[in-house]
Design a protein around this motif. Sequence first.
Motif, mmCIF file in Angstrom:
data_model
loop_
_atom_site.group_PDB
_atom_site.id
_atom_site.type_symbol
_atom_site.label_atom_id
_atom_site.label_comp_id
_atom_site.label_asym_id
_atom_site.label_seq_id
_atom_site.Cartn_x
_atom_site.Cartn_y
_atom_site.Cartn_z
ATOM 1 N N TYR A 35 0.798 -1.221 0.000
ATOM 2 C CA TYR A 35 0.000 0.000 0.000
ATOM 3 C C TYR A 35 0.838 1.281 0.000
ATOM 4 O O TYR A 35 0.362 2.324 -0.452
ATOM 5 N N ILE A 36 2.078 1.232 0.460
ATOM 6 C CA ILE A 36 2.865 2.467 0.569
ATOM 7 C C ILE A 36 3.982 2.539 -0.465
ATOM 8 O O ILE A 36 4.086 3.527 -1.200
ATOM 9 N N PHE A 37 4.820 1.507 -0.552
ATOM 10 C CA PHE A 37 6.043 1.622 -1.341
ATOM 11 C C PHE A 37 5.913 1.079 -2.769
ATOM 12 O O PHE A 37 6.285 1.761 -3.732
ATOM 13 N N LEU A 38 5.413 -0.143 -2.919
ATOM 14 C CA LEU A 38 5.414 -0.776 -4.239
ATOM 15 C C LEU A 38 4.598 -0.030 -5.293
ATOM 16 O O LEU A 38 5.010 -0.002 -6.465
ATOM 17 N N VAL A 56 6.176 18.921 -5.504
ATOM 18 C CA VAL A 56 6.498 17.504 -5.656
ATOM 19 C C VAL A 56 5.435 16.840 -6.521
ATOM 20 O O VAL A 56 4.237 16.993 -6.268
ATOM 21 N N ASP A 57 5.862 16.138 -7.540
ATOM 22 C CA ASP A 57 4.936 15.407 -8.409
ATOM 23 C C ASP A 57 4.130 14.404 -7.580
ATOM 24 O O ASP A 57 4.678 13.642 -6.784
ATOM 25 N N LYS A 58 2.814 14.393 -7.778
ATOM 26 C CA LYS A 58 1.954 13.495 -7.008
ATOM 27 C C LYS A 58 2.303 12.022 -7.223
ATOM 28 O O LYS A 58 2.045 11.187 -6.357
ATOM 29 N N PRO A 75 0.042 6.526 -2.630
ATOM 30 C CA PRO A 75 -1.405 6.727 -2.823
ATOM 31 C C PRO A 75 -2.190 6.863 -1.521
ATOM 32 O O PRO A 75 -3.227 7.516 -1.488
ATOM 33 N N VAL A 76 -1.710 6.269 -0.425
ATOM 34 C CA VAL A 76 -2.480 6.295 0.822
ATOM 35 C C VAL A 76 -2.541 7.687 1.445
ATOM 36 O O VAL A 76 -3.445 7.981 2.236
#
Length: 708
Positions: free
Chosen positions: A221-224, A663-665, A670-671
Amino acid sequence: MSTTAEPVALGVSSPVADVVAKTTTTVANAIAKTVAVISSTVSTSSTTGTTSTATATATSTSPTSATPTTSTTFAYTPTPTPIQSASASLEDGGEKLSVKDLGQALQHFGIVDYLVFIAMLAVCAVIGFYFGFIEKKQKKQKLAGKDGGGGAGIEERRGSEALDYLVGGRQMKVFPVALSLVASFVSGISLLGTSTEIYVYGTQYAFILVTLAISGAISWYIFLPVFCNLQLTSTYEYFERRFDRRVRIFGSCLFVVMNILWQPICIYVPALTLNQVSGISVSKIVPATSFICILYTSVGGIKGVVWTDVIQSIVMIGSMLIVIIKGTLDLGGLSVVLDHNRQYDRLVGPDLTFDPTARMGVFALFIGGALFKLQANGINQAIVQRYLTLPNNKDVKKALVYSLIGFMFVMLMCVYIGVLAFAEFYHCDPITTGLARAKDQVIPLYVVKNVGHIPGLVGLFVAGVFSAALSSLSTALNSLSGVILTDFVEPFRKKPLSERQTAYLLRGVVVSFGLISMASVPIVQRLGLVMQLSSTVAAITCGPLLGAFSVGMLLPFVKTESLLTGISCASSFTAYIVVRAQIAIFTGALTFPAKPVSIEDCDYTFDLPANWNATTTATPTESTSHGIHEISFLWYTAVGSVGTVLASLLATLYFGRQDPRVVDKELISPVVRKFWYGKYDSVASEEKNNFNLHESETQLKLEQSEKS
């Protein structure tokens, strides 16, 4: 040779099977010649190796060498073995075997064992040569036969040397990648280190398996999502896009340092296993086996690495299952195994304490352990690079789930093998008696005693340990080549490397770092338990890197200067803790409470350590110093990662905050994307244009070179 046919049944392309089949005769001839040479020299090697190591063990009387674990009596074995026959004959004459003589007798590695072991190495070499030469040639012929420059041009670009060598053209299949991830997760360090940890300290470490599900969910959910959407070759490219080139170089340097420190441990573990069962010295084993790994890694690229991992995973899991099933049956069933461990306080959970110095405290296991596993499967270049070989995010998720399930299954087997070994040696601890010349040789010793009388099974287990180790080493070497190319070479060139230059550079990096790792193995031999040593080495670099990626993906208001300050402070502080702890362990100033062991039913003679009491376990001396370095090794990664985040936030008080809109989104997880950017959705487009997004200087330069 069922292992060769198994991948085909699971979806391996037919050319691989054809090549393996064609080379069977050649490999068999090579094996026969090699075995002839080995068989003529192994007797002298075993005698020399055993004598020197036994002498060294006899002189060791430090508390740490005596504290470890348990044992079994060698008088109990349902199936007669050559070792038992020798013991019986001596007892008839009124004598007992000495620990030195028994150690020699236990070095039972026959011709069939060598055949099995060499066959595994030969198959790995064949796969590497296939993907390095035959498959590459077939691909070129296919491209040459295409009509239309456009179609061929697209295919050629997707199949460029670096892309194909490092991420397999991003066209790999889920199942082999998942098996490859399992093989990479379960290094030889994990295979032997986890079992030894259970043998010495009990089942506390087994509870770290709970953290795998936690770390897997956080990774997904955070890194990949960020890594997969950006389609990066090196994860450290992210740092340049989010911050600047300085952070990218700093992160890449930490990764290189970590591998230089970790790879010798990875090589040493399987060499220790073969040394225990054959008597061949570690200094001879390391160059021979490392050469095979360097060969198929440098030649075959990521495809060769992944498919050798598939073979190695099957060998590893098969060998462990055989040892587990036979060991459990020989001891009389699961109830007997558990009862023997229960008698000596081996079936225990984490310590319910807030004390950070408790080696296996509940918070150290579940918080520190979760962060330790998170850095391994969430931001590690070697692991993320495997995910990036897959064509889409759906396949990435499948590979993550399958690999975590496989990893948990293999780790449970490692835990149970440690429990089995203690149940076998519970009345005659081979560490105390000196029969096991090092703590991490207890498991190979158990395997030899358990299945040594069955031709080929010891060789299969050694092949399994080497499979786990070589898969991790090949992964690390391939990842290093990608990091060196993309982070240290391409950013500083005015024009991109040619295909030939890229090929030479990638393979040169693999060979160079492989040789460095081989040369560093003697240093590892002088240090402590490999499981703890591996965790401490990883913590110096991976902890701060986990913190840096967390800052980058979760906190868009943090500036480059703030992160550099935070990661520098955290890296230095973690290194201080780790190095000081290792020095304290090496000198005996820092010791850990050991579980009770027994030597009451040993049927061989040995010299007891000076600090041993016949009725109680040796107790480590009370530490006179109380410093931060005494915290559990499971906290090291947490110190590095949380320290980086906190120090970066504190640094923003000096350097200030930046507007998240610069900073580019796509660079933010995504979380939290909606939290940081949701309130700006209604802002007029002309106002948005006043902000210049961070851009990668290297990426722009490469794109401009391609256009020209």
